[in-house]
Design a protein around this motif. Structure first.
Motif, PDB file in Angstrom:
ATOM      1  N   SER A 223      41.927  40.063  33.708  1.00 54.91           N
ATOM      2  CA  SER A 223      43.381  40.188  33.777  1.00 54.91           C
ATOM      3  C   SER A 223      43.796  41.542  33.237  1.00 54.91           C
ATOM      4  CB  SER A 223      44.045  39.108  32.926  1.00 54.91           C
ATOM      5  OG  SER A 223      45.435  39.359  32.832  1.00 54.91           O
ATOM      6  N   THR A 224      44.739  42.199  33.945  1.00 53.92           N
ATOM      7  CA  THR A 224      45.413  43.347  33.321  1.00 53.92           C
ATOM      8  C   THR A 224      46.844  42.942  32.960  1.00 53.92           C
ATOM      9  OG1 THR A 224      46.315  44.306  35.358  1.00 53.92           O
ATOM     10  CG2 THR A 224      44.090  45.015  34.703  1.00 53.92           C
ATOM     11  N   GLY A 225      47.146  41.659  33.196  1.00 56.49           N
ATOM     12  CA  GLY A 225      48.489  41.169  32.863  1.00 56.49           C
ATOM     13  C   GLY A 225      48.589  40.833  31.389  1.00 56.49           C
ATOM     14  N   GLY A 226      47.496  40.289  30.846  1.00 55.44           N
ATOM     15  CA  GLY A 226      47.526  39.874  29.443  1.00 55.44           C
ATOM     16  C   GLY A 226      48.658  38.895  29.219  1.00 55.44           C
ATOM     17  N   ALA A 227      49.451  39.149  28.196  1.00 57.90           N
ATOM     18  CA  ALA A 227      50.611  38.285  27.917  1.00 57.90           C
ATOM     19  C   ALA A 227      51.864  39.153  27.897  1.00 57.90           C
ATOM     20  CB  ALA A 227      50.428  37.613  26.559  1.00 57.90           C
ATOM     21  N   ALA A 228      53.021  38.533  28.175  1.00 50.24           N
ATOM     22  CA  ALA A 228      54.291  39.266  28.161  1.00 50.24           C
ATOM     23  C   ALA A 228      54.450  39.942  26.801  1.00 50.24           C
ATOM     24  CB  ALA A 228      55.445  38.307  28.419  1.00 50.24           C
ATOM     25  N   GLY A 229      54.852  41.204  26.811  1.00 49.31           N
ATOM     26  CA  GLY A 229      55.090  41.933  25.557  1.00 49.31           C
ATOM     27  C   GLY A 229      53.940  42.835  25.135  1.00 49.31           C
TER      28      GLY A 229
ATOM     29  N   ALA B 287      40.021  43.081  39.182  1.00 45.39           N
ATOM     30  CA  ALA B 287      41.022  42.937  38.112  1.00 45.39           C
ATOM     31  C   ALA B 287      42.338  42.543  38.760  1.00 45.39           C
ATOM     32  CB  ALA B 287      41.186  44.246  37.351  1.00 45.39           C
ATOM     33  N   SER B 288      43.130  41.758  38.050  1.00 45.13           N
ATOM     34  CA  SER B 288      44.459  41.439  38.566  1.00 45.13           C
ATOM     35  C   SER B 288      45.362  42.650  38.370  1.00 45.13           C
ATOM     36  CB  SER B 288      45.028  40.226  37.827  1.00 45.13           C
ATOM     37  OG  SER B 288      45.099  40.485  36.439  1.00 45.13           O
ATOM     38  N   LEU B 289      46.310  42.818  39.273  1.00 50.26           N
ATOM     39  CA  LEU B 289      47.257  43.932  39.170  1.00 50.26           C
ATOM     40  C   LEU B 289      48.623  43.455  39.659  1.00 50.26           C
ATOM     41  CD1 LEU B 289      47.909  46.954  38.678  1.00 50.26           C
ATOM     42  CD2 LEU B 289      47.170  47.397  41.030  1.00 50.26           C
TER      43      LEU B 289
ATOM     44  N   ILE C 211      46.244  41.825  43.956  1.00 52.36           N
ATOM     45  CA  ILE C 211      47.673  42.075  43.741  1.00 52.36           C
ATOM     46  C   ILE C 211      48.378  40.753  43.439  1.00 52.36           C
ATOM     47  CG2 ILE C 211      49.795  43.004  44.758  1.00 52.36           C
ATOM     48  CD1 ILE C 211      47.533  45.094  44.264  1.00 52.36           C
ATOM     49  N   GLU C 212      48.913  40.658  42.216  1.00 46.96           N
ATOM     50  CA  GLU C 212      49.607  39.428  41.800  1.00 46.96           C
ATOM     51  C   GLU C 212      51.062  39.527  42.251  1.00 46.96           C
ATOM     52  OE1 GLU C 212      47.553  37.130  40.154  1.00 46.96           O
ATOM     53  OE2 GLU C 212      46.081  38.697  40.583  1.00 46.96           O
ATOM     54  N   VAL C 213      51.468  38.599  43.107  1.00 45.25           N
ATOM     55  CA  VAL C 213      52.818  38.633  43.676  1.00 45.25           C
ATOM     56  C   VAL C 213      53.621  37.469  43.105  1.00 45.25           C
ATOM     57  CG1 VAL C 213      54.139  38.466  45.826  1.00 45.25           C
ATOM     58  CG2 VAL C 213      51.973  39.734  45.788  1.00 45.25           C
TER      59      VAL C 213
HETATM   60  N1  KMH Z   1      50.227  36.005  31.428  1.00 45.34           N
HETATM   61  C1  KMH Z   1      51.167  36.522  32.359  1.00 45.34           C
HETATM   62  C2  KMH Z   1      52.331  37.145  31.632  1.00 45.34           C
HETATM   63  C3  KMH Z   1      47.623  38.457  35.208  1.00 45.34           C
HETATM   64  O1  KMH Z   1      46.710  37.865  34.650  1.00 45.34           O
HETATM   65  O2  KMH Z   1      47.458  39.518  35.796  1.00 45.34           O
HETATM   66  C4  KMH Z   1      50.603  37.496  33.306  1.00 45.34           C
HETATM   67  C5  KMH Z   1      49.359  37.127  34.000  1.00 45.34           C
HETATM   68  C6  KMH Z   1      49.028  37.942  35.190  1.00 45.34           C
HETATM   69  O3  KMH Z   1      48.639  36.235  33.637  1.00 45.34           O
END
Ligand code: KMH
Ligand code: ZN
Length: 269
Positions: A81-87, A104-106, A141-143
């Motif tokens: 994940s490149t999203g991780g958590a909000a913030g 990787a997610s983007l 690509i996360e939509v």
């Molecule tokens: N946890 C979400 C805020 C991802 O992995 O790329 C974002 C998320 C998206 O999970």
């Protein structure tokens, strides 16, 4: 129809042990969960990490530990994940890409995410896409909203993303695009013909959205990141039962399930 790729999103950043005692937290637990999901038919694992008290972290060493276990014990495609958590900051979020995993997610835009904002300003998205390119990592690509597709196509115009593009539609996040069949069909109209796609539904929308994905020739994501219940009021006793159910559903609908090596070919890895 091409074979079905099942992604297992094993832990995510938001679910807690209070909500489900079956949530894997340590790298070893996450790797064990990955191994079981792989044995059940998953070919991709979407990875988040947690620290020693269960909070979300993008710590590179923790990712490296889980990745090493998973690579030693399975042939799963690893998607960090490149999203991780909000913030979280951009610096924090990009860390696992430097391990050069296959994927990787983007996320290509910002979205309300429950009571938070999942912030993805375009300069940061371009920076993440460039990092993926430099480490030879294929982005998924996360939509969460329709505009994110055009943002991805703009990356393609800039040479930061290459066909075939792989999209994951994440529908049903509170604050994001609702999980309806109509919305999925609308999104499918917007992606280039050579694309591959996966569908994720949040909470009670997971199974119906996955079912649509199987029928429409897309791919599917299941797992605790999106949903912790097997059925209303009944917790899934791990990610594996959720994967097993999709395998059996796909079999009933005569859609064979892809192995990781078959998934690599389908995704152009
Ligand atoms: N946890 C979400 C805020 C991802 O992995 O790329 C974002 C998320 C998206 O999970
Ligand atoms: Zn995620």
């Amino acid at each position: 129809m091409e074979k079905l790729i099942i992604t297992a999103a094993l832990v995510g950043a938001e679910v807690t042990r209070k909500q489900t005692p079956f949530l894997p937290l340590s790298p070893r637990e996450i790797a064990d969960e990955a191994k079981k999901a792989w044995a059940a038919g998953a070919s991709i694992v979407h990875l988040h990490m947690r620290d020693s008290i269960g909070n979300p972290t993008q710590n590179k060493e923790l990712f490296a530990e889980a990745v090493d276990y998973i690579q030693a014990e399975t042939d799963l495609i690893i998607q960090v994940s490149t999203g991780g958590a909000a913030g979280m900051t951009a610096e924090e979020r990009i860390q696992p890409v430097t391990l050069a995993p296959e994927m990787a997610s983007l996320s290509t835009g910002s979205v309300n995410f429950g009571e938070d904002v999942f912030s993805n300003p375009l300069p940061m998205v371009r920076e993440f896409a460039l990092a993926c390119q430099n480490y030879h990592v294929k982005p998924e690509i996360e939509v969460f909203e329709a505009g994110m597709i055009q943002n991805a196509l703009n990356l393609r115009e800039l040479g930061l993303l290459h066909e075939p593009i792989h999209f994951n539609f994440v529908l049903g996040v509170p604050g994001g695009m609702p999980a309806t069949a109509k919305n999925l069909l609308f999104l499918l109209d917007l992606i280039p013909p050579a694309s591959t796609w996966t569908i994720s539904g949040i909470g009670k929308h997971q199974l119906p959205m996955n079912t649509l994905g199987i029928i429409l020739g897309g791919h599917v994501r299941t797992g605790f990141e999106d949903n912790i219940y097997y059925r209303k009021g009944v917790l899934a006793e791990g990610n594996t039962p959720l994967v097993e159910r999709l395998v059996s559903l796909a079999q009933s609908l005569e859609r064979p399930v892809a192995s990781p090596s078959e998934a690599r070919i389908l995704l152009g890895l």
